[in-house]
Motif scaffolding. Structure first.
Motif, mmCIF file in Angstrom:
data_model
loop_
_atom_site.group_PDB
_atom_site.id
_atom_site.type_symbol
_atom_site.label_atom_id
_atom_site.label_comp_id
_atom_site.label_asym_id
_atom_site.label_seq_id
_atom_site.Cartn_x
_atom_site.Cartn_y
_atom_site.Cartn_z
ATOM 1 N N PHE A 105 6.020 12.317 14.141
ATOM 2 C CA PHE A 105 5.535 11.806 12.350
ATOM 3 C C PHE A 105 4.915 13.673 11.955
ATOM 4 C CE2 PHE A 105 3.925 7.480 14.692
ATOM 5 C CZ PHE A 105 5.270 7.210 14.291
ATOM 6 N N ALA A 106 5.500 13.718 10.075
ATOM 7 C CA ALA A 106 4.818 14.618 9.907
ATOM 8 C C ALA A 106 3.585 15.277 9.130
ATOM 9 C CB ALA A 106 6.055 15.651 8.377
ATOM 10 N N GLY A 107 2.877 14.209 9.462
ATOM 11 C CA GLY A 107 1.229 14.549 8.473
ATOM 12 C C GLY A 107 0.838 15.205 9.385
ATOM 13 N N GLU A 108 -0.408 15.790 9.269
ATOM 14 C CA GLU A 108 -0.693 16.276 9.613
ATOM 15 C C GLU A 108 -2.451 16.072 9.781
ATOM 16 O OE1 GLU A 108 -0.465 19.982 10.297
ATOM 17 O OE2 GLU A 108 1.244 19.206 9.989
ATOM 18 N N PHE A 109 -2.487 14.944 9.532
ATOM 19 C CA PHE A 109 -4.287 14.409 10.058
ATOM 20 C C PHE A 109 -3.395 13.014 10.263
ATOM 21 C CE2 PHE A 109 -3.985 14.105 5.437
ATOM 22 C CZ PHE A 109 -4.471 13.029 5.572
ATOM 23 N N GLY A 110 -4.815 12.203 10.177
ATOM 24 C CA GLY A 110 -5.151 10.383 11.327
ATOM 25 C C GLY A 110 -6.367 10.115 10.288
ATOM 26 N N TYR A 111 -5.951 8.978 10.570
ATOM 27 C CA TYR A 111 -7.260 7.942 9.726
ATOM 28 C C TYR A 111 -7.168 6.550 10.452
ATOM 29 C CZ TYR A 111 -4.424 6.318 6.366
ATOM 30 O OH TYR A 111 -3.284 5.369 5.702
ATOM 31 N N LEU A 112 -8.929 5.969 9.959
ATOM 32 C CA LEU A 112 -8.838 4.574 10.798
ATOM 33 C C LEU A 112 -8.447 3.901 9.589
ATOM 34 C CD1 LEU A 112 -11.946 5.842 12.391
ATOM 35 C CD2 LEU A 112 -10.104 5.609 13.360
ATOM 36 N N LYS A 113 -8.080 2.550 10.361
ATOM 37 C CA LYS A 113 -7.790 1.732 9.324
ATOM 38 C C LYS A 113 -8.006 0.391 9.842
ATOM 39 C CE LYS A 113 -4.404 0.803 6.535
ATOM 40 N NZ LYS A 113 -3.302 0.912 5.820
ATOM 41 N N TRP A 114 -8.981 -0.020 9.586
ATOM 42 C CA TRP A 114 -9.241 -2.194 9.941
ATOM 43 C C TRP A 114 -8.864 -3.015 8.926
ATOM 44 C CZ3 TRP A 114 -12.027 1.761 8.588
ATOM 45 C CH2 TRP A 114 -13.626 2.020 8.221
ATOM 46 N N GLY A 115 -9.206 -4.092 9.279
ATOM 47 C CA GLY A 115 -8.117 -5.112 8.433
ATOM 48 C C GLY A 115 -7.178 -5.907 9.125
ATOM 49 N N LEU A 116 -6.538 -6.544 8.440
ATOM 50 C CA LEU A 116 -5.265 -7.179 8.942
ATOM 51 C C LEU A 116 -4.031 -6.568 8.068
ATOM 52 C CD1 LEU A 116 -6.282 -11.236 8.904
ATOM 53 C CD2 LEU A 116 -5.364 -10.157 11.116
ATOM 54 N N TYR A 117 -3.274 -7.020 8.900
ATOM 55 C CA TYR A 117 -1.630 -6.361 8.786
ATOM 56 C C TYR A 117 -0.760 -7.238 9.624
ATOM 57 C CZ TYR A 117 1.753 -2.863 7.565
ATOM 58 O OH TYR A 117 3.196 -2.714 7.358
ATOM 59 N N ARG A 118 -0.544 -7.737 8.632
ATOM 60 C CA ARG A 118 0.547 -8.978 9.333
ATOM 61 C C ARG A 118 2.354 -8.418 8.634
ATOM 62 N NH1 ARG A 118 -1.724 -14.899 8.359
ATOM 63 N NH2 ARG A 118 -0.158 -15.003 9.964
ATOM 64 N N ALA A 119 2.892 -7.740 8.821
ATOM 65 C CA ALA A 119 4.391 -6.842 8.509
ATOM 66 C C ALA A 119 4.931 -7.613 9.001
ATOM 67 C CB ALA A 119 4.436 -5.593 8.710
ATOM 68 N N ASP A 120 5.120 -8.412 10.098
ATOM 69 C CA ASP A 120 6.142 -9.383 10.574
ATOM 70 C C ASP A 120 5.642 -10.808 10.870
ATOM 71 O OD1 ASP A 120 4.559 -8.764 12.606
ATOM 72 O OD2 ASP A 120 5.751 -8.020 14.028
ATOM 73 N N SER A 121 5.079 -11.491 10.675
ATOM 74 C CA SER A 121 4.268 -12.678 10.376
ATOM 75 C C SER A 121 5.255 -13.753 9.324
ATOM 76 C CB SER A 121 2.980 -12.416 10.241
ATOM 77 O OG SER A 121 2.335 -12.628 11.248
ATOM 78 N N ARG A 122 6.237 -14.807 9.347
ATOM 79 C CA ARG A 122 6.755 -15.803 8.791
ATOM 80 C C ARG A 122 6.596 -16.857 8.466
ATOM 81 N NH1 ARG A 122 7.526 -11.025 7.761
ATOM 82 N NH2 ARG A 122 9.266 -9.741 7.647
#
Length: 262
Positions: A223-240
């Motif tokens: 990945f080209a980005g120069e930094f990262g960060y924290l994410k929390w919650g729910l991410y359901r990209a492949d749920s159907r």
């Protein structure tokens, strides 16, 4: 429908919830999100909130609180409902990308803690096997450097192109119970980084080491980005829902922190 195992263990879960787990370390954190303000931003300037439009996509809750905390944050995602779509996907997440000390870069050495509760979590349907993500170390300009989520009935940690370790073999006994996670990371683009992950279950006083990964590029060079960060919650990209995946999922989070290590 929740499984017979979930129902059989429900009474034990309620008893366990009455026990207060000790909070992580006394060292002053760089970032602390404990929701004790009773507000979704936890009083943290520039904390990024969910973009989902549903009023209950992101909410402060006193239900099933993690003692001695008074409040936690809840995130809800309902499949096939545009009100629970954020940034083009079924998700509701908070993030530290704009908060002071909320990012990480190569060379940083950090300890992270977070507590997660899977609210009335439906069991795996034994058909499809999506990953419902509850935590990400998100690399800008690319995917996550690491992510933690529920796949089948296990809590798993994913890293790199295809790496995966199991943090909890079977989450069903911990439905509606707090799970404490602790992660140490030396962030590096080269193969000299490391990552460890510890788990403390409801009723336990000590963490158990579940992952110790050394000699790897923790700050993913793909990945080209120069930094990262924290994410929390729910991410359901492949749920159907068409696959029989649970239409409604809810996760609580509390006591997010980032501490500098030597």
């Amino acid at each position: 429908m929740r499984s017979k195992l979930s129902h059989a263990l429900h009474a034990a879960a309620v008893i366990g919830l009455s026990l207060c787990s000790p909070l992580a370390g006394a060292q002053a954190p760089l970032l602390s999100v404990d929701y004790e303000t009773g507000t979704p931003d936890s009083g943290v300037a520039n904390l990024t909130l969910s973009n989902a439009s549903a009023v209950d996509a992101e909410f402060v809750t006193t239900d099933l609180r993690r003692c001695p905390s008074r409040f936690a944050i809840g995130h809800k995602v309902v499949l096939d409902d545009p009100a629970y779509v954020s940034d083009g996907a079924p998700r509701s997440e908070a993030a530290s990308n704009r908060a002071a000390n909320g990012t990480y870069r190569p060379g940083d050495h950090r300890r992270y803690t977070v507590s997660v509760l899977l609210k009335d979590w439906e069991d795996w349907n034994q058909v499809s096997a999506p990953l419902d993500i509850v935590w990400q170390f998100k690399h800008v300009g690319g995917g996550p450097d690491f992510s933690i989520g529920v796949k089948r009935n296990a809590l798993v940690l994913r890293y790199g192109a295809s790496g995966q370790v199991t943090l909890i073999d079977d989450i069903r006994p911990y439905d509606n119970r707090w799970i404490d996670l602790r992660m140490d990371v030396r962030w590096s683009r080269a193969n000299d980084g490391y990552f460890s992950a510890d788990v403390r279950l409801d009723g336990e006083t000590d963490y158990t080491r579940k992952a110790d990964l050394r000699g790897l590029a923790t700050f993913d060079p793909r990945f080209a980005g120069e930094f990262g960060y924290l994410k929390w919650g729910l991410y359901r990209a492949d749920s159907r829902s068409a696959n029989g995946d649970a239409r409604i999922r809810v996760a609580y989070h509390d006591d997010i922190s980032a501490v500098a290590l030597p």
